[in-house]
Scaffold this active site. Sequence first.
Site, PDB file in Angstrom:
ATOM      1  N   GLY A  35       7.943 -46.165   9.178  1.00  0.00           N
ATOM      2  CA  GLY A  35       9.363 -45.932   8.929  1.00  0.00           C
ATOM      3  C   GLY A  35       9.617 -45.305   7.473  1.00  0.00           C
TER       4      GLY A  35
ATOM      5  N   VAL B 200       3.149 -49.245   9.309  1.00  0.00           N
ATOM      6  CA  VAL B 200       2.331 -50.544   9.749  1.00  0.00           C
ATOM      7  C   VAL B 200       1.291 -50.378  10.619  1.00  0.00           C
ATOM      8  CG1 VAL B 200       3.091 -52.786  11.030  1.00  0.00           C
ATOM      9  CG2 VAL B 200       4.759 -51.562   9.785  1.00  0.00           C
TER      10      VAL B 200
ATOM     11  N   LYS C   4       1.792 -53.893   6.456  1.00  0.00           N
ATOM     12  CA  LYS C   4       2.716 -52.953   6.116  1.00  0.00           C
ATOM     13  C   LYS C   4       2.574 -52.184   4.850  1.00  0.00           C
ATOM     14  CE  LYS C   4       7.523 -53.527   5.058  1.00  0.00           C
ATOM     15  NZ  LYS C   4       8.802 -53.941   5.289  1.00  0.00           N
TER      16      LYS C   4
ATOM     17  N   ASP D 222      19.806 -56.837   6.133  1.00  0.00           N
ATOM     18  CA  ASP D 222      19.540 -55.733   6.965  1.00  0.00           C
ATOM     19  C   ASP D 222      19.027 -56.493   8.398  1.00  0.00           C
ATOM     20  OD1 ASP D 222      19.090 -53.187   7.821  1.00  0.00           O
ATOM     21  OD2 ASP D 222      16.904 -52.981   6.894  1.00  0.00           O
TER      22      ASP D 222
END
Length: 612
Positions: A306, A311, A325, A422
């Site tokens: 992302g 990850v 991550k 989020d």
Amino acid sequence: MDRYLSLFLFLFMTLFAEMRGRRDECMTSNPCSDQGPLIQFPFRLKDQPRHCGYPGFELSCTENNQTMLELPVSVKLLVKNIKYKSREIIVQDPDNCLARQLRNLNFAASPFYFKFELDFTFFINCSSYETLGHGYSPYLYYPIPCLSVPGNSVHAVWSSSPFNLLDLSSCRRLYNSSVPGNRDSGDFMFNGSAFSLKWSKSICRSCPEGGKICRLKKSNSTEPETECIKGVLKKIIVTGAIFGFFLLVLVIVALYRVYKSNKLEREYRINVKKFLQDYEALKPSRYSYSDIKRITNQFKDKLGQGGYGIVYKGKLSDEVFVAVKILNNSQGNGEEFINEVATIGTIHHVNVVRLVGFCADGFKRALIYEYLPNESLEKFIFSKADKNYSLSWKKLQEIAIGISKGIEYLHQGCDQRILHFDIKPHNILLDHNFNPKISDFGLAKLCSKEQSAVSMTVIRGTMGYIAPEVLSRNFGNVSYKSDVYSFGMLLLEMVGGRKNIDVSVESTSQVYFPEWIYNHLDHGEELLIRIEEEEDAKIAKKLAIVGLSCIQWYPVDRPSMKTVVQMLEGEGDKLTMPPNPFASRVPSKTNLSKAGRAFQQELAIISELEQN
Ligand SMILES: *[C@@H]1O[C@H](CO)[C@@H](O)[C@H](O)[C@H]1NC(C)=O
Ligand SMILES: *[C@@H]1O[C@H](CO)[C@@H](O)[C@H](O)[C@H]1NC(C)=O
Ligand SMILES: *[C@@H]1O[C@H](CO)[C@@H](O)[C@H](O)[C@H]1NC(C)=O
Ligand SMILES: *[C@@H]1O[C@H](CO)[C@@H](O)[C@H](O)[C@H]1NC(C)=O
Ligand SMILES: *[C@@H]1O[C@H](CO)[C@@H](O)[C@H](O)[C@H]1NC(C)=O
């Protein structure tokens, strides 16, 4: 330990008592006199147990402490010595007149015989010495003074005497007998001289000499039976062996106990260590970058990517898998990183993903989470085509409840309130049991529970889930209610099985799902989305109503997460339809559909803010 020691002592005492008992029972000394001969099998004293001696070998003590042997019938002899090896007993007549006792002596009922036997045949009692004829000859007859009285003399007549030479007319026969002699002196033992008796070899013939001792079996049998028991030396050896064995057992037991207690101690230490490690693990551990490389096996297994970074799957130990991550180090001042470590590093909830560790090695930053095999909820609710990924309504409800509890915990359960900012399907991970876990705290903010509003310099969140007040303060203060909004959007996406707003689709004519569903429910129509059972429809309706309650335009109109949890856990029938979330919106300036308007509106606000 004490138990084994006392057992050992008990065995020792038993053995000791047994040995002492044996010795006491059939003693091997002479109780009559210290100078007396040793008394042991086959001899016994009359008052000793029967099995100590052989029948016929009974001894007794005289008044003046002498040892006496009694032979059938009532023949009493003093015992001078016993030679067990040559089976010989040396005896003596107590009155120095053996000839008198020979009358009664009957060896047939006795185990003894004379060592040297002289075959004198009979004794005679004569009124006149002269009547014996040709003078005195010891080879013909032998005077016995102790039996003679004045006027009468007693003689023993030898069997080989020429009887015709004897005139026995004045004599009377007394009794027949053989007589013991003394080979060395050639004497006939008619008086008090000592002589030897022997006993048969057949007594305890089976018992070899040395080490073993013969004794009478304890049985009722009329025939005496003997048995061999171990001799003193053997006894000592055997006793030693038995002792040694028990000692060995004791030592082994002791060693085992020590080993076991060591093992217990070891286990205890390991447990404590493990606990401390676990306890330590409650706080995320810090790892170096080389650790990260090792854990991820040189970044071999990529799980996802992302804007934040990549990850990877990693392995902490044989059992513990993690998701690592790696944050893009070029981006930002590390706030996202600090946010994550600070917020979820210290909290624990079944519906919040656990941060296991982190790495802050120069610019290299990584976060290590527990690994969840089923990936994110997004994959499951937006993949209608793939049957493998479809979830039942019941499961969806469970997931919704789990997420709501996770958010409630973030809002209420910690020292500080954690605002996630989020909440979206992508950030909900599912474990192997499809328990949802809230992840990705990169945008999270901490605030006190009393704080009703948080300040925010940049917009946090993902398009489609951002609450109106986050985009513009016109709609109210940014607070925990902003997460409630995002959760509502997520719920409606779960109900619809599709994105509420598809950013990739440019067409603004598409139906805005939340509004569609509101209208649908408002008109009392049934929701017919992937419904297979009646129960499914109920769940769908409940989730939809809760979702719509959460996406109320103004924060004050939205329920708290606590209420949301209650609504989701309760009966759907009791829920009332919330007000139309879309009614109080900014009036539209265009002819776009409401869906388009809502989306347009969000974009407008964002661009407005970005310009500032
Ligand atoms: C016999 O022995 C006992 C004790 O052993 C002693 O008292 C006693 O005087 C002894 N008798 C004779 C006659 O020696
Ligand atoms: C021998 O005979 C006399 C006279 O009859 C008698 O007094 C004596 O006791 C006898 N001796 C034995 C040992 O029988
Ligand atoms: C004693 O000895 C004589 C001569 O040897 C014999 O005639 C007689 O029968 C014997 N008596 C007994 C009872 O043995
Ligand atoms: C027994 O008799 C023999 C022969 O007559 C004699 O030499 C001996 O001294 C006697 N022994 C005793 C103890 O009277
Ligand atoms: C020995 O005799 C006793 C009493 O007569 C009896 O009770 C016991 O059973 C006998 N034992 C054997 C081994 O015959």
